[in-house]
Motif scaffolding. Structure first.
Motif, PDB file in Angstrom:
ATOM      1  N   ASP A 168       5.413  -0.344   7.157  1.00 21.21           N
ATOM      2  CA  ASP A 168       5.470  -0.850   5.787  1.00 21.21           C
ATOM      3  C   ASP A 168       4.047  -0.970   5.263  1.00 21.21           C
ATOM      4  N   TYR A 169       3.700  -0.109   4.329  1.00 25.20           N
ATOM      5  CA  TYR A 169       2.346  -0.141   3.779  1.00 25.20           C
ATOM      6  C   TYR A 169       2.315  -0.659   2.337  1.00 25.20           C
ATOM      7  N   THR A 170       3.272  -1.509   2.003  1.00 23.52           N
ATOM      8  CA  THR A 170       3.192  -2.179   0.707  1.00 23.52           C
ATOM      9  C   THR A 170       1.954  -3.059   0.770  1.00 23.52           C
ATOM     10  N   ALA A 171       1.179  -3.043  -0.279  1.00 26.94           N
ATOM     11  CA  ALA A 171       0.011  -3.926  -0.387  1.00 26.94           C
ATOM     12  C   ALA A 171      -1.004  -3.694   0.737  1.00 26.94           C
TER      13      ALA A 171
ATOM     14  N   LYS B 205       2.252  -8.557  -2.430  1.00 29.91           N
ATOM     15  CA  LYS B 205       3.252  -8.627  -1.363  1.00 29.91           C
ATOM     16  C   LYS B 205       4.306  -9.691  -1.639  1.00 29.91           C
TER      17      LYS B 205
ATOM     18  N   GLY C 254      -2.542  -1.373  -3.841  1.00 28.54           N
ATOM     19  CA  GLY C 254      -1.472  -0.997  -4.765  1.00 28.54           C
ATOM     20  C   GLY C 254      -1.862   0.179  -5.647  1.00 28.54           C
TER      21      GLY C 254
END
Ligand SMILES: Cc1cc2nc3c(=O)[nH]c(=O)nc-3n(C[C@H](O)[C@H](O)[C@H](O)COP(=O)(O)OP(=O)(O)OC[C@H]3O[C@@H](n4cnc5c(N)ncnc54)[C@H](O)[C@@H]3O)c2cc1C
Length: 479
Positions: free
Chosen positions: A351-354, A438, A369
């Motif tokens: 998971d590479y959100t943020a 996040k 982002g």
């Protein structure tokens, strides 16, 4: 990642044996996680010393030398009235020697010592090669297992420019080991490694020219940011040449001579040294991937799914060899995730959100982002606020107001979509913005939160306020 973390240790039998090829950050993170989970590890490293790229030839040597060069540069600037200093580089060899000591210290403390006391982790010095889907050969020994992790990293990509091999060149594997400062330096490339090295050498005193193929440095960033960064590098007397098609390299009177077409016009560049920083290539040669049918992508990186499984059963890959997010913290994250998925047959996804990232030029470039162009491409409604650092009291007090902070938000939800920072020590602003993205903290909430006066962090609050107000008209403490 939580799914597999609370399980008790299984017996250290063949089922829990993980063979790790590589000895960098991804490999060590995987090895220590596998050990915590009750696994047995064989870690095989060759090429770079234990610790791999980051500690030996990447993050650590580059960042300590960049810091030394910054210290020297800022001491000379005379930003404050009535204070003069005369910083000189009197012994470049000593600068390199101090860097060498730090590298050795950290290699020992953060890698060698970490596994020294672990009987379940065996380390082999040698080049590993798959000889069958369940067997790896190293130093004449064959090791059989049902779970493998490829964590062999990446190395400098050197483009096939006629004459380059004969002329000789530096890369990140040799440039931080020079005992003498180059009189002059051509840097091929215009992304983060190229720019960090260019500025570092320029500040120590080399005459530096950056030759970049694209029409901008950091070409994946927006022009407002790259134009401003270019002008700051030029203030350091770095010549930044873009739109360069390098045709040949040769030696002439002891110098390196580069012949190139610049926007269609033939030009020659000369320097005592040339540094190649034109990208990274995966370390897959000689690994025997054809024996296990592991698929590669178009650029030769090992193809994995979100759980870091390759196309070969039981074989995982993590870190730079996957070629996705090539940072040391993502390599370590992937190593941990791969070890958990391998030993628990789990399917926890990356998971590479943020995900934060930094370019350690001065001013630094940092981001998380989406930028405004990426948001538009995804069809998202977006609004942009740009805060020049000249509005931040900390920067005024430090008499260094270079750069800006840009926030990108979704107007309807007021949620932050991304941020781009160009500022001295700007990377220190990243984590608040990462957490906001996040955890869905709105821009209004950022604007209403206390930020201590005079901290750099106030920039975040001021930028958030910029969506609705002209911050130049605000009273003290952004009220
Ligand atoms: C100049 C520079 C500066 C950087 N600065 C930063 C920074 O500031 N922050 C940041 O987050 N990231 C930075 N990075 C990126 C970071 O260093 C890498 O993303 C990270 O180190 C990759 O770790 P890894 O474990 O995937 O691979 P590596 O650390 O490269 O480890 C792979 C190891 O496997 C070995 N190996 C290869 N093939 C075999 C084989 N067949 N058998 C046995 N062993 C083998 C290699 O020799 C190496 O020792 C920088 C990189 C460079 C080049």
């Amino acid at each position: 990642m939580a799914e597999c973390c609370e399980t008790s240790k299984t017996s250290r039998n063949d089922e829990s044996h993980l063979v790790i090829i590589g000895g960098g950050s991804a490999a060590f993170a995987a090895a220590t996680r596998a050990d915590e989970l009750g696994g047995r590890v064989t870690l095989i490293n060759d090429g770079l010393p234990i610790g791999g790229t980051c500690v030996n030839v990447g993050c650590v040597p580059s960042k300590t030398l960049i810091r030394a060069a910054e210290f020297h540069h800022h001491a000379k600037l005379g930003r404050f009235a009535g204070i003069e200093s005369d910083s000189r580089v009197t012994d470049f060899h000593a600068v390199i020697e101090q860097k060498r000591q730090l590298v050795e210290q950290l290699r020992q403390a953060k890698y060698v010592d970490v596994v020294a006391e672990e009987p379940s982790i065996r380390i082999i010095q040698g080049r590993a090669r798959f000889v069958s889907p369940q067997t790896v050969a190293v130093n004449g020994e064959e090791i059989t297992a049902s779970r493998f992790l490829i964590a062999t990293g990446a190395a400098p990509f050197v483009p096939p420019i006629p004459g380059l091999e004969d002329a000789g060149y530096l890369t990140n594997e040799t440039a931080f080991e020079l005992d003498e400062l180059p009189r002059s330096l051509i840097v091929l490339g215009g992304r983060y490694i190229a720019l960090e090295c260019a500025q570092m050498f320029a500040r120590f005193g080399s005459k530096v020219t950056v030759l970049q193929r694209s029409d901008r440095i950091l070409p994946t960033e927006t022009p407002d940011l790259t134009d401003a960064l270019t002008s700051y590098l030029e203030e350091d007397e770095i010549e930044v040449v873009t739109g360069v098609a390098t045709r040949s390299v040769r030696r002439g009177n002891g110098d390196v001579v580069v012949e190139a077409a610049v926007d269609g016009v033939t030009r020659q560049f000369r320097a005592s040294h040339i540094l190649v920083a034109t990208g990274r290539r995966p370390n897959t040669a000689g690994l025997g991937l054809e024996e296990i049918d592991a698929q590669l992508d178009e650029a030769g990186f090992v193809r994995v799914d979100k759980t870091l499984r390759t196309s070969a059963p039981g074989v995982f890959a993590a870190g730079d060899v996957v070629g996705d997010q090539m940072f040391v913290y993502t390599a370590a994250y992937e190593g941990v995730l791969a070890a958990q998925n391998a030993l628990h047959d789990a399917s926890n996804a990356r998971d590479y959100t943020a995900l934060p990232w930094v370019v350690f030029t001065d001013p630094q470039v940092a981001g998380v982002g989406l930028d405004e162009q990426q948001a538009s491409k995804r069809g998202l409604e977006r609004e942009v606020a740009v805060l020049p650092m000249s509005h931040v009291p900390r920067c005024l007090a430090a008499r260094d107001t270079r750069g800006f902070l840009k926030l990108i938000r979704e107007p309807i939800s007021d949620r932050l979509l991304g941020a781009r920072i160009l500022a001295p020590e700007g990377s220190e602003l990243l984590m608040e913005l990462c957490l906001a993205i996040k955890h869905g903290i709105t821009v209004k909430e950022l604007a209403l939160s206390f930020h201590a006066y005079l901290t750099l962090g106030e920039a975040v609050k001021l930028a958030a306020i910029t969506f609705g107000k002209d911050v130049s008209k605000l009273s003290c403490c952004a009220t």
